[in-house]
Design a protein around this motif. Structure first.
Motif, PDB file in Angstrom:
ATOM      1  N   PHE A  42       0.863  -1.210  -0.018  1.00 18.09           N
ATOM      2  CA  PHE A  42      -0.305  -0.085   0.054  1.00 18.09           C
ATOM      3  C   PHE A  42       1.283   1.562  -0.075  1.00 18.09           C
ATOM      4  N   HIS A  43       0.415   2.250  -0.575  1.00 19.55           N
ATOM      5  CA  HIS A  43       1.100   3.280  -0.178  1.00 19.55           C
ATOM      6  C   HIS A  43       0.302   4.539   0.635  1.00 19.55           C
ATOM      7  N   VAL A  44       0.969   4.853   1.886  1.00 19.28           N
ATOM      8  CA  VAL A  44       0.027   5.752   3.099  1.00 19.28           C
ATOM      9  C   VAL A  44       0.615   6.290   3.319  1.00 19.28           C
ATOM     10  N   MET A  45       0.187   8.048   2.832  1.00 18.39           N
ATOM     11  CA  MET A  45       0.226   9.409   3.362  1.00 18.39           C
ATOM     12  C   MET A  45       0.223   9.713   4.928  1.00 18.39           C
ATOM     13  N   GLY A  46       0.849   9.854   5.544  1.00 16.48           N
ATOM     14  CA  GLY A  46       1.055  10.525   6.982  1.00 16.48           C
ATOM     15  C   GLY A  46       2.217  11.860   7.071  1.00 16.48           C
ATOM     16  N   TYR A  47       2.016  12.099   8.083  1.00 20.85           N
ATOM     17  CA  TYR A  47       3.414  12.933   9.069  1.00 20.85           C
ATOM     18  C   TYR A  47       4.042  12.391  10.138  1.00 20.85           C
ATOM     19  N   TRP A  48       5.650  12.530  10.099  1.00 17.71           N
ATOM     20  CA  TRP A  48       5.733  11.951  11.822  1.00 17.71           C
ATOM     21  C   TRP A  48       5.922  13.023  12.123  1.00 17.71           C
ATOM     22  N   GLU A  49       5.424  12.028  13.576  1.00 15.92           N
ATOM     23  CA  GLU A  49       5.578  11.534  15.111  1.00 15.92           C
ATOM     24  C   GLU A  49       6.551  12.715  15.450  1.00 15.92           C
ATOM     25  N   LYS A  50       6.414  13.547  15.674  1.00 15.19           N
ATOM     26  CA  LYS A  50       7.888  14.275  16.383  1.00 15.19           C
ATOM     27  C   LYS A  50       8.542  13.442  17.912  1.00 15.19           C
ATOM     28  N   GLU A  51       7.230  14.015  18.260  1.00 15.11           N
ATOM     29  CA  GLU A  51       7.697  14.056  19.903  1.00 15.11           C
ATOM     30  C   GLU A  51       7.773  12.152  19.857  1.00 15.11           C
ATOM     31  N   LYS A  52       7.452  11.793  19.132  1.00 14.72           N
ATOM     32  CA  LYS A  52       7.564   9.944  19.522  1.00 14.72           C
ATOM     33  C   LYS A  52       9.257   9.666  19.187  1.00 14.72           C
ATOM     34  N   GLY A  53       9.803  10.446  18.307  1.00 17.25           N
ATOM     35  CA  GLY A  53      11.772  10.272  17.806  1.00 17.25           C
ATOM     36  C   GLY A  53      11.063   9.383  17.110  1.00 17.25           C
ATOM     37  N   THR A  54      12.269   8.946  16.544  1.00 15.09           N
ATOM     38  CA  THR A  54      13.126   7.609  15.840  1.00 15.09           C
ATOM     39  C   THR A  54      14.549   7.267  16.700  1.00 15.09           C
ATOM     40  N   TYR A  55      14.537   6.235  15.189  1.00 14.31           N
ATOM     41  CA  TYR A  55      14.961   4.791  15.800  1.00 14.31           C
ATOM     42  C   TYR A  55      16.370   4.824  14.491  1.00 14.31           C
ATOM     43  N   TYR A  56      17.690   5.173  15.039  1.00 18.91           N
ATOM     44  CA  TYR A  56      18.902   4.858  13.664  1.00 18.91           C
ATOM     45  C   TYR A  56      20.204   4.779  14.418  1.00 18.91           C
ATOM     46  N   ASP A  57      20.850   3.197  14.258  1.00 16.75           N
ATOM     47  CA  ASP A  57      21.932   3.756  15.494  1.00 16.75           C
ATOM     48  C   ASP A  57      22.983   2.633  13.529  1.00 16.75           C
ATOM     49  N   ALA A  58      23.613   3.392  13.594  1.00 15.69           N
ATOM     50  CA  ALA A  58      24.418   3.494  12.029  1.00 15.69           C
ATOM     51  C   ALA A  58      25.213   1.895  12.671  1.00 15.69           C
ATOM     52  N   GLN A  59      26.439   2.386  14.251  1.00 12.02           N
ATOM     53  CA  GLN A  59      27.342   1.671  14.241  1.00 12.02           C
ATOM     54  C   GLN A  59      26.361  -0.371  14.654  1.00 12.02           C
ATOM     55  N   LYS A  60      24.969  -0.058  15.084  1.00 10.11           N
ATOM     56  CA  LYS A  60      24.679  -1.386  15.579  1.00 10.11           C
ATOM     57  C   LYS A  60      24.039  -2.181  14.373  1.00 10.11           C
ATOM     58  N   ASP A  61      23.617  -1.208  13.572  1.00 12.51           N
ATOM     59  CA  ASP A  61      22.596  -1.981  12.521  1.00 12.51           C
ATOM     60  C   ASP A  61      22.683  -0.922  11.405  1.00 12.51           C
ATOM     61  N   ALA A  62      23.000  -0.548  10.159  1.00 16.77           N
ATOM     62  CA  ALA A  62      23.407   0.887   9.162  1.00 16.77           C
ATOM     63  C   ALA A  62      21.687   0.689   8.329  1.00 16.77           C
ATOM     64  N   ASN A  63      20.837  -0.271   8.348  1.00 15.98           N
ATOM     65  CA  ASN A  63      19.859  -0.565   6.957  1.00 15.98           C
ATOM     66  C   ASN A  63      19.208  -1.122   8.731  1.00 15.98           C
ATOM     67  N   HIS A  64      19.090  -0.628   9.200  1.00 18.07           N
ATOM     68  CA  HIS A  64      17.514  -0.215  10.327  1.00 18.07           C
ATOM     69  C   HIS A  64      16.905   0.783  10.189  1.00 18.07           C
ATOM     70  N   PHE A  65      16.044   1.915  10.434  1.00 16.76           N
ATOM     71  CA  PHE A  65      15.293   2.763  10.665  1.00 16.76           C
ATOM     72  C   PHE A  65      14.164   2.854  10.841  1.00 16.76           C
TER      73      PHE A  65
END
Length: 136
Positions: A42-65
């Motif tokens: 599916f194509h889902v349009m929306g807005y990032w929930e900034k209050e909940k932040g993001t998870y990205y650790d390039a040293q652990k797994d650069a291909n997981h966001f």
């Protein structure tokens, strides 16, 4: 009927069938609720929930966001993208995710971002004294 007329009618019928099949596969934007009902992409349009932040650790797994997104109907879901974090993700105004829903998590295969335009009709100017005026 002549053979050429029959061949022409068959060719026209095949072309019409092909055009109808192309039109039937076009996707419009969906919601997380609709994506949860069907295992297809599916194509889902929306807005990032900034209050909940993001998870990205390039040293652990650069291909997981991972992050949370609110769709057009207001439903908030976790999104996992198996790729590097897109450049300027934090600056994006709107997101379009292409992917599948599985167990209350949307697994995106692509992330399309609408970033703010540098050509803005409603420019404002902030004066040294702090007053904001519309820029013409």
């Amino acid at each position: 009927m002549r053979k050429s007329a029959i061949v022409g009618l068959i060719t026209i019928a095949i072309c019409v069938g092909f055009l109808v099949s192309l039109n039937a596969d076009t996707n419009s934007y969906s919601t997380f609720t609709e994506a949860a009902k069907d295992p297809k992409e599916f194509h889902v349009m929306g807005y990032w929930e900034k209050e909940k932040g993001t998870y990205y650790d390039a040293q652990k797994d650069a291909n997981h966001f991972a992050f949370y997104m609110k769709d057009q109907k207001g439903s908030v879901n976790k999104v996992v993208y198996n790729g590097t974090k897109p450049q300027d993700f934090e600056r994006s105004e709107k997101l379009v995710l292409i992917g599948k829903m599985k167990d209350d998590t949307f697994y995106a295969s692509k992330i399309l971002m609408k970033c703010p335009s540098k050509y803005n009709n409603d420019l404002v100017e902030v004066k040294k004294d702090g007053k904001v005026e519309k820029y013409n």
